[in-house]
Design a protein around this motif. Structure first.
Motif, PDB file in Angstrom:
ATOM      1  N   PHE A 193      18.475  71.655  27.266  1.00  0.00           N
ATOM      2  CA  PHE A 193      18.351  73.045  26.837  1.00  0.00           C
ATOM      3  C   PHE A 193      17.737  73.857  27.965  1.00  0.00           C
ATOM      4  CE2 PHE A 193      17.986  70.255  23.248  1.00  0.00           C
ATOM      5  CZ  PHE A 193      18.709  70.878  22.231  1.00  0.00           C
ATOM      6  N   TYR A 194      18.223  75.083  28.132  1.00  0.00           N
ATOM      7  CA  TYR A 194      17.496  76.063  28.935  1.00  0.00           C
ATOM      8  C   TYR A 194      16.960  77.069  27.935  1.00  0.00           C
ATOM      9  CZ  TYR A 194      19.885  74.136  33.002  1.00  0.00           C
ATOM     10  OH  TYR A 194      20.346  73.299  33.976  1.00  0.00           O
ATOM     11  N   ASP A 195      15.658  77.051  27.713  1.00  0.00           N
ATOM     12  CA  ASP A 195      15.076  77.785  26.584  1.00  0.00           C
ATOM     13  C   ASP A 195      15.843  77.402  25.315  1.00  0.00           C
ATOM     14  OD1 ASP A 195      12.947  79.025  27.873  1.00  0.00           O
ATOM     15  OD2 ASP A 195      14.285  80.552  28.688  1.00  0.00           O
TER      16      ASP A 195
ATOM     17  N   THR B 195      33.200  67.921  41.034  1.00  0.00           N
ATOM     18  CA  THR B 195      34.234  68.624  41.791  1.00  0.00           C
ATOM     19  C   THR B 195      35.061  69.512  40.865  1.00  0.00           C
ATOM     20  OG1 THR B 195      36.186  68.384  43.178  1.00  0.00           O
ATOM     21  CG2 THR B 195      35.763  66.611  41.624  1.00  0.00           C
ATOM     22  N   HIS B 196      35.579  70.572  41.438  1.00  0.00           N
ATOM     23  CA  HIS B 196      36.482  71.446  40.690  1.00  0.00           C
ATOM     24  C   HIS B 196      37.927  71.129  41.034  1.00  0.00           C
ATOM     25  CE1 HIS B 196      34.257  74.309  38.361  1.00  0.00           C
ATOM     26  NE2 HIS B 196      33.364  74.415  39.310  1.00  0.00           N
ATOM     27  N   ASN B 197      38.083  70.163  41.930  1.00  0.00           N
ATOM     28  CA  ASN B 197      39.406  69.895  42.467  1.00  0.00           C
ATOM     29  C   ASN B 197      39.956  68.613  41.831  1.00  0.00           C
ATOM     30  OD1 ASN B 197      41.451  68.878  44.116  1.00  0.00           O
ATOM     31  ND2 ASN B 197      40.648  69.972  45.904  1.00  0.00           N
TER      32      ASN B 197
ATOM     33  N   PRO C  23      35.397  72.847  33.387  1.00  0.00           N
ATOM     34  CA  PRO C  23      35.364  74.260  33.752  1.00  0.00           C
ATOM     35  C   PRO C  23      33.954  74.726  34.116  1.00  0.00           C
ATOM     36  CG  PRO C  23      35.664  73.997  31.382  1.00  0.00           C
ATOM     37  CD  PRO C  23      35.784  72.637  31.985  1.00  0.00           C
ATOM     38  N   SER C  24      33.897  75.845  34.771  1.00  0.00           N
ATOM     39  CA  SER C  24      32.630  76.395  35.226  1.00  0.00           C
ATOM     40  C   SER C  24      31.686  76.628  34.047  1.00  0.00           C
ATOM     41  CB  SER C  24      32.907  77.713  35.944  1.00  0.00           C
ATOM     42  OG  SER C  24      31.736  78.166  36.539  1.00  0.00           O
ATOM     43  N   GLY C  25      30.431  76.229  34.211  1.00  0.00           N
ATOM     44  CA  GLY C  25      29.431  76.479  33.184  1.00  0.00           C
ATOM     45  C   GLY C  25      29.379  75.432  32.097  1.00  0.00           C
ATOM     46  N   CYS C  26      30.123  74.315  32.267  1.00  0.00           N
ATOM     47  CA  CYS C  26      30.154  73.316  31.210  1.00  0.00           C
ATOM     48  C   CYS C  26      29.009  72.310  31.341  1.00  0.00           C
ATOM     49  CB  CYS C  26      31.486  72.579  31.213  1.00  0.00           C
ATOM     50  SG  CYS C  26      31.725  71.624  32.705  1.00  0.00           S
ATOM     51  N   GLY C  27      28.210  72.435  32.384  1.00  0.00           N
ATOM     52  CA  GLY C  27      27.023  71.594  32.465  1.00  0.00           C
ATOM     53  C   GLY C  27      27.086  70.435  33.451  1.00  0.00           C
ATOM     54  N   LYS C  28      28.041  70.460  34.378  1.00  0.00           N
ATOM     55  CA  LYS C  28      28.152  69.358  35.338  1.00  0.00           C
ATOM     56  C   LYS C  28      26.924  69.283  36.237  1.00  0.00           C
ATOM     57  CE  LYS C  28      31.853  71.182  37.108  1.00  0.00           C
ATOM     58  NZ  LYS C  28      31.950  72.434  36.325  1.00  0.00           N
ATOM     59  N   SER C  29      26.553  70.433  36.807  1.00  0.00           N
ATOM     60  CA  SER C  29      25.375  70.436  37.679  1.00  0.00           C
ATOM     61  C   SER C  29      24.133  70.073  36.888  1.00  0.00           C
ATOM     62  CB  SER C  29      25.175  71.810  38.316  1.00  0.00           C
ATOM     63  OG  SER C  29      26.292  72.157  39.084  1.00  0.00           O
ATOM     64  N   THR C  30      24.072  70.562  35.675  1.00  0.00           N
ATOM     65  CA  THR C  30      22.920  70.256  34.826  1.00  0.00           C
ATOM     66  C   THR C  30      22.806  68.749  34.636  1.00  0.00           C
ATOM     67  OG1 THR C  30      23.133  72.362  33.692  1.00  0.00           O
ATOM     68  CG2 THR C  30      21.921  70.628  32.551  1.00  0.00           C
ATOM     69  N   PHE C  31      23.935  68.093  34.392  1.00  0.00           N
ATOM     70  CA  PHE C  31      23.887  66.647  34.183  1.00  0.00           C
ATOM     71  C   PHE C  31      23.408  65.935  35.450  1.00  0.00           C
ATOM     72  CE2 PHE C  31      25.738  62.360  33.956  1.00  0.00           C
ATOM     73  CZ  PHE C  31      25.047  61.930  32.832  1.00  0.00           C
TER      74      PHE C  31
END
Ligand SMILES: Nc1ncnc2c1ncn2[C@@H]1O[C@H](COP(=O)(O)OP(=O)(O)OP(=O)(O)O)[C@@H](O)[C@H]1O
Ligand SMILES: [Mg+2]
Lengths: 295, 290
Positions: A58-60, A246-248, A83-91
């Motif tokens: 969670f972010y807040d 990756t987005h590719n 897709p962008s914003g789905c939480g990959k970096s977060t994971f």
């Protein structure tokens, strides 16, 4: 701050955790110095090294990840797409507890690395990050010399024996040595974007981590630099466990053994062998995403 | 076709008179300050001619204006700057690092942050009063000594140093900190190896500019009882000192017009030259590292 809360206690989950515990060596994150050196000898390619069980982030009040279950195999390349914003970096940041640095972030569920839940109370995130290296989405070398960039982790982690050799080896492994060997004193910021990214990779592998997390390492690169980085990742997988965002799609298909597909809302919709995911996805939404119908 | 006739007005014309008027207005606003400073400089320099010479810079004050010198005040100011730099640099950087890197965002921290900005606006006489009460009366370090003067003016410029150091630290991109933490660095290692080296030029520029502010301060020195005239150079932290603006203030109140014009002008030019050199040093530091 990030805090662990035991998972919801579904029997199937707990059984799997127990199984992993029994088979895996128990981390040693609390006294890392003991286990880091000989970790290579014990590595078993293909065995689960990172295991995510019901991870919610969670972010807040905004939930970025929902109940993620995943087993990341040792010395393999695991790709994360979605897709962008789905939480990959977060994971990715959940794995090495970089989310601890985000005040609003809160992690629930279990994330086991070599059997230890990294959110257990006794785990030192700094020690954890010394075993799980990270390469960021955009190159972020320090405004220091190329040499000092590559040597940064070695100095910080007090691994200063044979430092010159280690720096050279890291730069060679990152396929950068030939381009920079005559100008190691120059600033890392004077390199091209692709060279900077390879410098960041060299910086991360110089300290010999067990796992390398890469967040879209090729997103800022031209096709030539991209293919260099891809070759590099294939080589790295012989020694390291690589987790790459990756987005590719083609890139994921080319370089990874396992693929995780996240979809909007922070759900891990599908996880499995890359071939299967790309040739025969279980879910229509995944097929649509992979074939470019949405996202 | 239309382009080469030159007076094709088919689009009509839009008046630019307000544009032009506004441009001159803003230009005038810019020039007021600069012209005033220029005139001041020209007048003072003209009055200083014949007075500002080597003898003036190397002699002690004297009742005879033709013999009077600025040496003790000049050296006093320089010593004062050194004490202030030694006090404010570590304190200012320390406070800035704490506020930017360690302190959370609670109500207490927010209160401190806001009030440091307020402290920068407190009049210098008030700081003089504080110095008098704290260092002279309470701690008994002695009226008008180098140490008391240094501490008092340090308190005055410390908020400026903290604010500029905070800005310099905040300007370090977060991606660099992330890179460092990602390599398994501790917070201290990150601050020491990444944040401070990159923020240093900005911190130094801010500190030097704060010294420029400090060198012109008179009120706090009067408050802590710095002597109006000193004939020797300070030889310890507990020597009584004078400083350039103090000495100028004293001379300006002498009845002899030779003091009021010639000697004061020579001293003012000296003060301005030192001040401008300090500011140029700050600019040099900033450009050097950019
Ligand atoms: N520091 C943060 N504070 C608040 N919300 C955040 C933060 N970082 C990410 N989020 C939110 O969490 C969600 C997932 O973000 P994340 O960066 O993990 O996505 P991503 O899959 O990596 O996207 P991209 O492909 O664009 O990089 C997004 O909705 C984002 O707005
Ligand atoms: Mg991302």
């Amino acid at each position: 701050m990030a805090r662990n809360v035991p998972d919801d206690g579904k029997p199937s989950r707990n059984e799997r955790i127990d199984a992993a515990e029994a088979s895996g060596e128990t981390g040693g994150l609390i006294e890392t110095s003991v286990t880091t050196e000989d970790s290579d000898e014990h590595s078993t390619p293909g065995r689960t090294i990172i295991e995510s069980r019901g991870v919610d982030v969670f972010y807040d009040d905004v939930q970025a990840l929902r109940g993620v279950d995943m087993e990341i195999p040792e010395n393999r390349v695991t790709a994360m797409i979605g897709p962008s914003g789905c939480g990959k970096s977060t994971f990715l940041r959940t794995i090495n507890r970089m989310n601890d640095l985000v005040d609003s972030a809160r992690v629930e569920g279990e994330l086991r690395f070599g059997g230890t839940n990294v959110y257990d109370e006794g785990v030192d995130p700094v020690a954890l990050r010394r075993r799980i290296g990270m390469v960021f989405q955009s190159p972020n070398p320090f405004p220091k010399s190329i040499y000092d960039n590559a040597a940064y982790g070695l100095k910080v982690q007090d691994k200063t024996d044979d430092i010159d050799d280690r720096v050279e080896r890291a730069l060679r492994d990152a396929a950068l040595w030939d381009e920079v060997q005559d100008r190691l004193d120059e600033s890392g910021l004077e390199l091209s974007g692709g060279q900077q990214q390879r410098l960041c990779i060299a910086r991360a592998i110089a300290v010999d981590p067990d796992v390398l997390l890469m967040d879209e390492p090729a997103s800022a690169l031209d096709p030539v630099a991209t293919s260099k980085v891809e070759d590099l990742i294939a080589d790295l997988a012989e020694e390291y466990t690589v987790v790459i965002v990756t987005h590719n799609m083609q890139q994921a298909a080319r370089i990874s053994d396992k693929t995780a597909v996240f979809l909007t809302g922070g759900e891990l919709v599908e996880f499995g062998d890359t071939n299967e995911i790309f040739e025969n996805p279980e879910h229509d939404r995944v097929e649509d995403y992979i074939t470019g119908k949405f996202g | 076709m239309a382009a080469d006739t030159g007076d094709d007005h088919s689009f009509g014309r839009i008046s630019r008179s307000k544009d032009v008027a506004f441009e001159y207005l803003t230009l005038a606003a810019t020039l007021v300050g600069i012209v005033a400073l220029g005139i001041l400089f020209v007048y003072v320099t003209r009055d200083a001619v014949g007075w500002l010479d080597w003898q003036f810079l190397t002699s002690p004050p004297h009742p005879d204006p033709y013999e009077a010198g600025f040496y003790p005040a000049l050296v006093g100011s320089i010593f004062l700057m050194i004490v202030i730099a030694l006090v404010t640099f570590p304190l200012g950087v320390g406070a800035a690092v704490y506020l930017e890197e360690y302190a959370g965002d609670g109500p207490v921290e927010r209160f401190v942050r806001i009030n440091i900005a307020n402290l920068a606006g407190v009049p210098s006489v008030v700081y003089g009063l504080l110095g008098l009460g704290l260092f002279v009366t309470l701690l008994d370090i002695g009226y008008g000594t180098l140490l008391v003067a240094g501490f008092t003016v340090s308190l005055l410029v410390l908020p400026i140093v903290i604010i500029s150091a905070r800005e310099a630290i905040r300007a370090v991109p977060d991606s660099r900190r992330q890179a460092s933490y990602g390599m398994g660095a501790t917070k201290w290692q990150t601050i020491r190896n990444v944040v401070l080296p990159e923020a240093l030029p900005g911190i130094m520029t801010g500190t030097i500019l704060a010294l420029g502010r400090a060198i012109g301060e008179t009120a706090p020195l009067i408050m802590i009882g710095a002597p109006t005239t000193v004939f020797g150079v300070p030889n310890s932290l507990f020597s009584k000192i004078s400083a350039m603006p103090m000495q100028i203030y004293t001379w300006a109140s002498y009845p002899d017009t030779a003091f009021q014009y010639g000697v004061v002008a020579a001293a003012s030019v000296t003060l301005l030259v030192v001040l401008l050199s300090i500011n140029s040093a700050a600019i040099l530091v900033r450009n050097r590292y950019q």
